[in-house]
Design a protein around this motif. Structure first.
Motif, PDB file in Angstrom:
ATOM      1  N   ASP A 145      11.535  11.930  33.875  1.00  0.00           N
ATOM      2  CA  ASP A 145      11.589  12.090  32.492  1.00  0.00           C
ATOM      3  C   ASP A 145      11.488  13.715  32.111  1.00  0.00           C
ATOM      4  OD1 ASP A 145       8.920  12.151  32.541  1.00  0.00           O
ATOM      5  OD2 ASP A 145       8.839  10.787  31.585  1.00  0.00           O
ATOM      6  N   SER A 146      11.456  13.478  30.432  1.00  0.00           N
ATOM      7  CA  SER A 146      11.680  14.672  29.512  1.00  0.00           C
ATOM      8  C   SER A 146       9.751  15.524  30.282  1.00  0.00           C
ATOM      9  CB  SER A 146      12.005  14.107  28.219  1.00  0.00           C
ATOM     10  OG  SER A 146      10.807  15.064  27.987  1.00  0.00           O
ATOM     11  N   ILE A 147       9.523  14.627  30.311  1.00  0.00           N
ATOM     12  CA  ILE A 147       7.653  15.051  30.741  1.00  0.00           C
ATOM     13  C   ILE A 147       7.978  15.831  31.890  1.00  0.00           C
ATOM     14  CG2 ILE A 147       5.257  14.357  31.073  1.00  0.00           C
ATOM     15  CD1 ILE A 147       5.042  12.856  28.569  1.00  0.00           C
ATOM     16  N   THR A 148       7.690  15.069  32.903  1.00  0.00           N
ATOM     17  CA  THR A 148       8.665  15.549  34.265  1.00  0.00           C
ATOM     18  C   THR A 148       9.404  17.059  34.148  1.00  0.00           C
ATOM     19  OG1 THR A 148       9.131  13.694  35.307  1.00  0.00           O
ATOM     20  CG2 THR A 148       9.266  14.943  36.428  1.00  0.00           C
ATOM     21  N   LEU A 149      10.123  17.516  33.477  1.00  0.00           N
ATOM     22  CA  LEU A 149      10.520  17.986  33.313  1.00  0.00           C
ATOM     23  C   LEU A 149      10.173  19.315  32.694  1.00  0.00           C
ATOM     24  CD1 LEU A 149      13.756  19.213  34.690  1.00  0.00           C
ATOM     25  CD2 LEU A 149      13.181  16.988  34.568  1.00  0.00           C
ATOM     26  N   LEU A 150       9.662  19.046  31.710  1.00  0.00           N
ATOM     27  CA  LEU A 150       8.742  20.284  31.105  1.00  0.00           C
ATOM     28  C   LEU A 150       7.424  20.855  32.158  1.00  0.00           C
ATOM     29  CD1 LEU A 150       8.766  20.432  27.765  1.00  0.00           C
ATOM     30  CD2 LEU A 150       7.123  19.085  27.855  1.00  0.00           C
ATOM     31  N   ALA A 151       6.458  19.610  32.436  1.00  0.00           N
ATOM     32  CA  ALA A 151       5.571  20.134  34.042  1.00  0.00           C
ATOM     33  C   ALA A 151       6.068  21.090  34.737  1.00  0.00           C
ATOM     34  CB  ALA A 151       5.505  18.630  34.376  1.00  0.00           C
ATOM     35  N   VAL A 152       6.903  20.600  35.342  1.00  0.00           N
ATOM     36  CA  VAL A 152       8.063  21.674  36.496  1.00  0.00           C
ATOM     37  C   VAL A 152       8.174  23.130  35.947  1.00  0.00           C
ATOM     38  CG1 VAL A 152      10.175  21.804  37.526  1.00  0.00           C
ATOM     39  CG2 VAL A 152       8.810  19.373  37.298  1.00  0.00           C
ATOM     40  N   LEU A 153       9.377  22.592  34.820  1.00  0.00           N
ATOM     41  CA  LEU A 153       9.304  24.386  34.407  1.00  0.00           C
ATOM     42  C   LEU A 153       8.180  25.411  33.691  1.00  0.00           C
ATOM     43  CD1 LEU A 153      12.570  23.231  31.646  1.00  0.00           C
ATOM     44  CD2 LEU A 153      12.594  24.218  33.834  1.00  0.00           C
ATOM     45  N   SER A 154       7.259  24.599  33.176  1.00  0.00           N
ATOM     46  CA  SER A 154       6.171  25.606  32.379  1.00  0.00           C
ATOM     47  C   SER A 154       5.218  25.390  33.678  1.00  0.00           C
ATOM     48  CB  SER A 154       5.119  24.495  31.819  1.00  0.00           C
ATOM     49  OG  SER A 154       4.247  23.941  32.758  1.00  0.00           O
ATOM     50  N   GLY A 155       5.505  24.809  35.142  1.00  0.00           N
ATOM     51  CA  GLY A 155       4.727  25.274  36.287  1.00  0.00           C
ATOM     52  C   GLY A 155       6.011  26.106  37.549  1.00  0.00           C
ATOM     53  N   CYS A 156       6.695  26.425  36.956  1.00  0.00           N
ATOM     54  CA  CYS A 156       7.635  27.374  37.510  1.00  0.00           C
ATOM     55  C   CYS A 156       7.047  28.750  36.985  1.00  0.00           C
ATOM     56  CB  CYS A 156       9.159  27.133  37.055  1.00  0.00           C
ATOM     57  SG  CYS A 156       9.355  26.058  39.072  1.00  0.00           S
ATOM     58  N   SER A 157       7.059  28.382  36.023  1.00  0.00           N
ATOM     59  CA  SER A 157       6.245  29.393  34.710  1.00  0.00           C
ATOM     60  C   SER A 157       5.129  30.271  35.327  1.00  0.00           C
ATOM     61  CB  SER A 157       6.954  29.252  33.217  1.00  0.00           C
ATOM     62  OG  SER A 157       6.501  30.121  32.940  1.00  0.00           O
ATOM     63  N   HIS A 158       4.021  29.097  34.944  1.00  0.00           N
ATOM     64  CA  HIS A 158       2.521  29.358  35.352  1.00  0.00           C
ATOM     65  C   HIS A 158       2.260  29.717  36.703  1.00  0.00           C
ATOM     66  CE1 HIS A 158       1.097  29.023  31.300  1.00  0.00           C
ATOM     67  NE2 HIS A 158       0.985  27.207  31.490  1.00  0.00           N
ATOM     68  N   GLY A 159       3.259  29.282  37.547  1.00  0.00           N
ATOM     69  CA  GLY A 159       2.838  29.251  38.496  1.00  0.00           C
ATOM     70  C   GLY A 159       3.924  31.062  39.548  1.00  0.00           C
ATOM     71  N   GLY A 160       4.936  31.378  38.749  1.00  0.00           N
ATOM     72  CA  GLY A 160       5.480  32.567  38.995  1.00  0.00           C
ATOM     73  C   GLY A 160       6.505  32.878  39.808  1.00  0.00           C
ATOM     74  N   MET A 161       7.470  31.350  39.259  1.00  0.00           N
ATOM     75  CA  MET A 161       8.666  31.183  40.387  1.00  0.00           C
ATOM     76  C   MET A 161       9.349  30.816  39.440  1.00  0.00           C
ATOM     77  SD  MET A 161       7.084  28.131  43.549  1.00  0.00           S
ATOM     78  CE  MET A 161       9.310  28.304  43.995  1.00  0.00           C
ATOM     79  N   GLN A 162       9.854  32.550  38.662  1.00  0.00           N
ATOM     80  CA  GLN A 162      10.972  32.383  37.738  1.00  0.00           C
ATOM     81  C   GLN A 162      11.944  31.682  37.757  1.00  0.00           C
ATOM     82  OE1 GLN A 162       8.188  34.324  38.251  1.00  0.00           O
ATOM     83  NE2 GLN A 162       7.754  35.273  36.534  1.00  0.00           N
ATOM     84  N   ASN A 163      12.965  32.488  38.818  1.00  0.00           N
ATOM     85  CA  ASN A 163      14.010  32.284  38.930  1.00  0.00           C
ATOM     86  C   ASN A 163      14.033  30.728  39.007  1.00  0.00           C
ATOM     87  OD1 ASN A 163      14.652  34.703  38.783  1.00  0.00           O
ATOM     88  ND2 ASN A 163      14.530  34.926  40.539  1.00  0.00           N
ATOM     89  N   ARG A 164      13.313  30.035  40.458  1.00  0.00           N
ATOM     90  CA  ARG A 164      13.366  27.817  40.683  1.00  0.00           C
ATOM     91  C   ARG A 164      13.323  28.039  39.043  1.00  0.00           C
ATOM     92  NH1 ARG A 164      15.767  25.078  41.778  1.00  0.00           N
ATOM     93  NH2 ARG A 164      15.137  22.974  42.631  1.00  0.00           N
ATOM     94  N   GLY A 165      12.854  28.123  38.128  1.00  0.00           N
ATOM     95  CA  GLY A 165      12.458  27.188  36.660  1.00  0.00           C
ATOM     96  C   GLY A 165      13.500  27.859  36.303  1.00  0.00           C
ATOM     97  N   LEU A 166      14.133  28.791  35.962  1.00  0.00           N
ATOM     98  CA  LEU A 166      15.532  28.992  35.472  1.00  0.00           C
ATOM     99  C   LEU A 166      17.057  28.152  35.662  1.00  0.00           C
ATOM    100  CD1 LEU A 166      15.121  32.970  34.674  1.00  0.00           C
ATOM    101  CD2 LEU A 166      15.346  30.912  32.923  1.00  0.00           C
ATOM    102  N   ASP A 167      16.600  27.994  36.969  1.00  0.00           N
ATOM    103  CA  ASP A 167      18.049  27.512  38.041  1.00  0.00           C
ATOM    104  C   ASP A 167      17.619  26.149  37.226  1.00  0.00           C
ATOM    105  OD1 ASP A 167      18.591  29.156  39.461  1.00  0.00           O
ATOM    106  OD2 ASP A 167      17.352  29.037  41.001  1.00  0.00           O
ATOM    107  N   ILE A 168      16.611  25.769  37.706  1.00  0.00           N
ATOM    108  CA  ILE A 168      16.236  24.095  37.156  1.00  0.00           C
ATOM    109  C   ILE A 168      16.952  24.134  35.478  1.00  0.00           C
ATOM    110  CG2 ILE A 168      14.273  21.661  36.858  1.00  0.00           C
ATOM    111  CD1 ILE A 168      13.485  23.365  39.251  1.00  0.00           C
TER     112      ILE A 168
END
Length: 640
Positions: free
Chosen positions: A366-389
DNA sequence: GTAGGGTTAG
């Protein structure tokens, strides 16, 4: 300094929370069976079949016959059988009384067929308060507030007198900021009708006030209830916890517990929320022990709050252990685990867990899942993956429309990748006006990457829209200072004085031997070890300087000389908490510190020296995330 | 017959 958190002290006469080793038996005795949610009845499973046989053979059915068969359909939530019973009434020209028509409304509502329920309601030749309330409740349960409300008004206009059931239903609907105005009017009506003493009405009333942020009013309603039960007590505890008044929540739990209150899974979920806020790990563990032994129902909800407790207490591996052992998981369970990894900067784990979630047919992101994944990619140094998602999200892959917060994550992702210009452009093209949080995130990025051009643009805009937030001035000041623009630092300070900025007081705390010790910035006054503590911070600072630590004076915006600024910096609450931890724990022990605001650059640097020079792992929870510092290196990569 | 409190984010 030990202040109000002393409920955790071991010096109390009674145990602060029931301890697993001593009082499990007592607690089990208190565990209420009556408070367990109702489960569908399984008795007489063949009643519908018997009824259908009779009906097929042309027998007519009387009131009792319809009543018992409808009851069974309601218990089994059997839409098909219920519809056949309804059809039989019509076919045999049976004119059901109000009572049976109301049963049909309930049946259709339980089967998620609101339209059928409404049709029965509309066709009723006469209605009483029960049928009105059943219909209002049906809308309210399906979150169709406006229909529920309009029916409530129609009911009052038609001269039907509302009862306790009606009021409890309508008040629950009014819980939340938008319903408060109406809720108040309902409250006046309740006072007029003298229904307020009713326990169901009282607990929904106190909840309604609490959800509107009026905790004092909620409390006074609670205190004047003529009797209390598990729901009203839990509502009060949960209200405090939801407003972040964690100590009050725990105080209330302790008081009610000592008065013999019953607890159930909702009570413990609320207590865990409060313990998560306090990061009171040892007490969280005790509650964990309890809920396992009590074998409370609705394990998913409880396990979700346990996962969150361990996450917010700095123990992501414990959260994962619970997650792995869960017999069933809801979307909330996955979200809680993803948020945990995100806050701990564990980017790869976020991405991997999200992959597993997508493979699981039983849950849907759901919307919270994507929020967690996007912010997780950001905080976890996986920026490109986050942008793809995010791109996949825009393409509609997850069937979730990106909201403002998701756009905010992208700004964060771009900023962290050092692409401040792109982030700026992205903000300009967004379909929303940027919130202060989004601008703040870009400003933070500009500080880390020393992008003065965009940083100044964004910072000044931010101060314009959010002049009262002192944090904005501090970060812009850091940025000016790092580029040597001292004149700008001075002007910024003047601006801040002019706008009369009130900063939320900084507060840090540390748990030692089941006691939370709280420290307020610049105020160690009441602590018995204050002299020792201040001396320790000074001593640490001097020692760290030899190793390369340079106090960052741009973190102080008071109009004072440098010496004074340094003194203010030394009084920051997280430094006091770290020093206290160093004094009172054995060599090599990890230090776990919590802070109510975002950590400042200077304290972050100080904490890194604590870990490096003293060989301590430091886990620091600030308002946004965790900083796990090992040997002078922080898991946030110096970006937060 | 109809009713009240809860877990993830912000």
């Amino acid at each position: 300094m030990r202040g109000k958190l002393q409920w955790l002290s071991q010096h109390h006469h009674q145990p602060p929370l029931p301890l697993p080793s001593t009082s499990i038996r007592q607690l089990s005795a208190l565990s209420p069976t009556s408070a367990h949610p109702r489960t569908p009845s399984t008795r007489n499973p063949h009643l519908s079949e018997a009824f259908l046989d009779m009906a097929m053979q042309g027998f007519s059915v009387n009131f009792q016959g319809y009543d018992s068969v409808l009851t069974e359909c309601i218990n089994r939530r059997s839409f098909r059988d219920g519809q056949l019973v309804h059809a039989h009434m019509i076919k045999t020209d049976y004119k059901p009384p109000v009572y049976l028509r109301t049963r049909l409304i309930v049946l259709y509502n339980k089967c998620d067929c609101l339209c059928d329920a409404r049709m029965v309601f509309d066709e009723m030749p006469e209605r009483n308060v029960v049928s009105w309330t059943a219909m209002i409740s049906a809308y309210s349960q399906r979150e169709r507030g406006s229909e529920a409300l309009s029916l409530f008004v129609q009911m009052l206009r038609s001269g039907v007198v509302a009862n306790e059931f009606t009021f409890a239903t309508v008040l629950t609907m009014c819980a939340g900021a938008s319903g408060f105005h109406l809720g108040r009017q309902v409250h006046s009506l309740i006072i007029k009708r003298k229904c307020e003493a009713h326990i169901f009405v009282g607990s929904s009333l106190l909840d309604m006030y609490a959800k509107a942020g009026r905790i004092q009013e909620a409390r006074s309603i609670f205190e004047t209830l003529p009797e209390r039960d598990v729901v009203s007590c839990t509502a009060m505890i949960a209200s405090y916890a939801q407003l972040g008044l964690d100590e009050e929540a725990i105080d209330m739990f302790r008081r009610l517990y000592s008065e013999g209150m019953c607890s159930n899974y909702v009570t413990y979920a609320s207590v865990l929320t409060a313990l998560s806020g306090l990061a009171a790990l040892s007490y969280g563990r005790q509650v964990h022990g309890h809920v396992i032994r009590l074998e409370l129902p609705f394990r998913v909800v409880l396990e979700n709050s346990l996962m969150d407790m361990y996450s917010k207490c700095g123990k992501p591996l414990c959260s994962r252990r619970i997650f792995d052992s869960m017999p069933e998981r809801s979307t909330v369970s996955w979200n809680a685990m993803l948020v945990c990894y995100s806050k701990h900067g564990m980017g790869e784990d976020v991405v991997e867990l999200f992959r597993l979630m997508k493979e699981d047919d039983k849950v849907k992101p759901d919307s919270i899942t994507l929020l967690a994944v996007l912010s997780g990619c950001s905080h976890g140094g996986m920026q490109n993956r986050g942008l793809d998602i995010f791109d996949e999200m825009v393409e509609g892959k997850y069937e979730i429309e990106p909201e403002m917060e998701h756009y905010g994550c992208v700004v964060d992702l771009l900023g962290r990748a050092g692409l401040a210009e792109r982030a700026f452009e992205f903000i300009r093209r967004m379909p929303f006006e940027p919130t202060p949080a989004i601008l703040g995130s870009l400003l933070g990025a500009c500080r880390v990457h020393s992008n003065l051009n965009i940083g100044q643009l964004v910072g000044l805009r931010l101060i314009e829209v959010e002049p009262e937030n002192a944090g904005n001035y501090v970060i812009l000041s850091n940025l000016y200072a790092s580029s040597g623009s001292w004149e700008d630092v001075r002007r910024l300070r003047e601006l801040m004085m002019e706008k009369a900025v009130v900063k939320e007081p900084g507060r840090s705390w540390i748990e030692l031997e089941q006691t939370l010790h709280t420290f307020h910035a610049g105020d160690p006054s009441s602590h018995p070890e204050k002299n020792e503590l201040f001396a320790k911070v000074r001593e640490l600072s001097a020692r760290f300087r030899e190793a390369g630590y340079v106090p960052d004076l741009s973190c102080v915006l008071h109009d004072v000389d440098d010496e004074q600024k340094e003194k203010i910096l030394l009084g920051h609450s997280e430094k006091l908490a770290l020093a206290f931890g160093l004094i009172n724990t054995s060599e090599g022990a990890s230090l776990r510190v919590m802070k109510n605001l975002r950590i400042c650059v200077d304290c972050h640097s100080f904490a890194k020296f604590v870990s490096k020079i003293h060989g301590r792992n430091v886990s620091l929870r600030d308002k946004n995330r965790f900083h796990h510092i090992v040997d002078g290196v922080c898991s946030c990569g110096d970006y937060w």
